[in-house]
Motif scaffolding. Structure first.
Motif, PDB file in Angstrom:
ATOM      1  N   VAL A 140    -100.532  30.538  68.621  1.00 18.19           N
ATOM      2  CA  VAL A 140     -99.309  30.070  69.279  1.00 18.19           C
ATOM      3  C   VAL A 140     -99.599  28.818  70.106  1.00 18.19           C
ATOM      4  CG1 VAL A 140     -97.470  30.711  70.879  1.00 18.19           C
ATOM      5  CG2 VAL A 140     -98.488  32.437  69.381  1.00 18.19           C
ATOM      6  N   THR A 141     -98.712  27.851  70.001  1.00 17.61           N
ATOM      7  CA  THR A 141     -98.753  26.693  70.902  1.00 17.61           C
ATOM      8  C   THR A 141     -97.429  26.634  71.642  1.00 17.61           C
ATOM      9  OG1 THR A 141     -97.932  25.221  69.164  1.00 17.61           O
ATOM     10  CG2 THR A 141    -100.327  25.378  69.431  1.00 17.61           C
ATOM     11  N   MET A 142     -97.481  26.146  72.853  1.00 16.70           N
ATOM     12  CA  MET A 142     -96.260  26.067  73.655  1.00 16.70           C
ATOM     13  C   MET A 142     -96.180  24.680  74.289  1.00 16.70           C
ATOM     14  SD  MET A 142     -97.508  28.455  76.839  1.00 16.70           S
ATOM     15  CE  MET A 142     -96.913  27.570  78.254  1.00 16.70           C
ATOM     16  N   PRO A 143     -94.967  24.225  74.563  1.00 14.77           N
ATOM     17  CA  PRO A 143     -94.827  22.884  75.143  1.00 14.77           C
ATOM     18  C   PRO A 143     -95.381  22.822  76.563  1.00 14.77           C
ATOM     19  CG  PRO A 143     -92.715  24.037  75.105  1.00 14.77           C
ATOM     20  CD  PRO A 143     -93.672  24.891  74.349  1.00 14.77           C
ATOM     21  N   ASP A 144     -95.976  21.700  76.868  1.00 15.62           N
ATOM     22  CA  ASP A 144     -96.496  21.480  78.218  1.00 15.62           C
ATOM     23  C   ASP A 144     -95.324  21.186  79.150  1.00 15.62           C
ATOM     24  OD1 ASP A 144     -97.768  20.769  80.520  1.00 15.62           O
ATOM     25  OD2 ASP A 144     -99.093  19.298  79.613  1.00 15.62           O
TER      26      ASP A 144
END
Length: 198
Positions: free
Chosen positions: A73-77
């Motif tokens: 999973v990647t999430m916005p900074d």
């Protein structure tokens, strides 16, 4: 050394931690996935983290996990930077599987064989990294040498028989001997004749 190494390795296996992967999760992930994360009780947080870890273990462990894919999973900074990688998985190298202290154990075995005057190829090993069994020629020569250099054991047995012969008044010309075959190469079968030693 030969006695200490097995005991040391036994205790090492008993006391070692057996951890395959280190999974690191960005703390911001929990706040992103659960908007009320800061309001949850500590027990509820631990439960959610444990469930996430269980999901990883079902995928990454056992034969059932072979060939499966892992969703990273990647999430916005929040500050507008590049996306944040939520999970970082690091395999932990197991030093024990590389054969720790194997060479020391082989060296100790080599000293024991030397003290007993036994060529290691006779028992099927050659001490060292290769752990080979030796060639056929090694075994043939080692076998012949062992019989020839250890004939004094046979002499000790024959002493008893000679004493019985003399005590009973048997013919003094009577001789007791061992039949020791001399092992030759397969291309010289005619030379594989028994060798008698007095």
């Amino acid at each position: 050394m030969a006695q200490a190494i097995p005991e040391f390795k036994k205790q090492l296996f008993i006391n070692q931690l057996s951890i395959k992967y280190l999974i690191e999760a960005d703390v911001r992930y929990w706040e992103w996935k659960y908007p009320d994360w800061s309001e949850k009780k500590e027990g509820d947080r631990k439960q959610l983290i444990s469930e996430e870890l269980d999901a990883f273990e079902k995928t990454m462990s056992g034969t059932n996990g072979a060939g499966k894919s892992i969703l990273s999973v990647t999430m916005p900074d929040p500050n507008g930077g590049s996306p944040i990688s939520v999970f970082k998985i690091t395999p932990i190298d197991d030093k024990i599987k590389s054969g720790l202290y194997v060479e020391d154990s082989q060296e100790a075995s080599s000293h024991i064989y030397t003290a007993l005057q036994v060529d290691p190829t006779l028992s099927g090993i050659s001490p060292g990294k290769g752990m080979g069994a030796g060639s056929g020629s090694d075994k043939r020569v080692a076998g012949n040498l062992f019989v020839n250099t250890h004939s004094f054991h046979q002499d000790l047995i024959l002493e008893v028989l000679n004493l019985v012969r003399d005590y009973n008044g048997w013919d003094p010309e009577l001789e007791f001997r061992f039949l020791n075959p001399e092992i030759n190469t397969l291309d010289k079968p005619a030379e594989s004749t028994p060798k008698t030693d007095a």
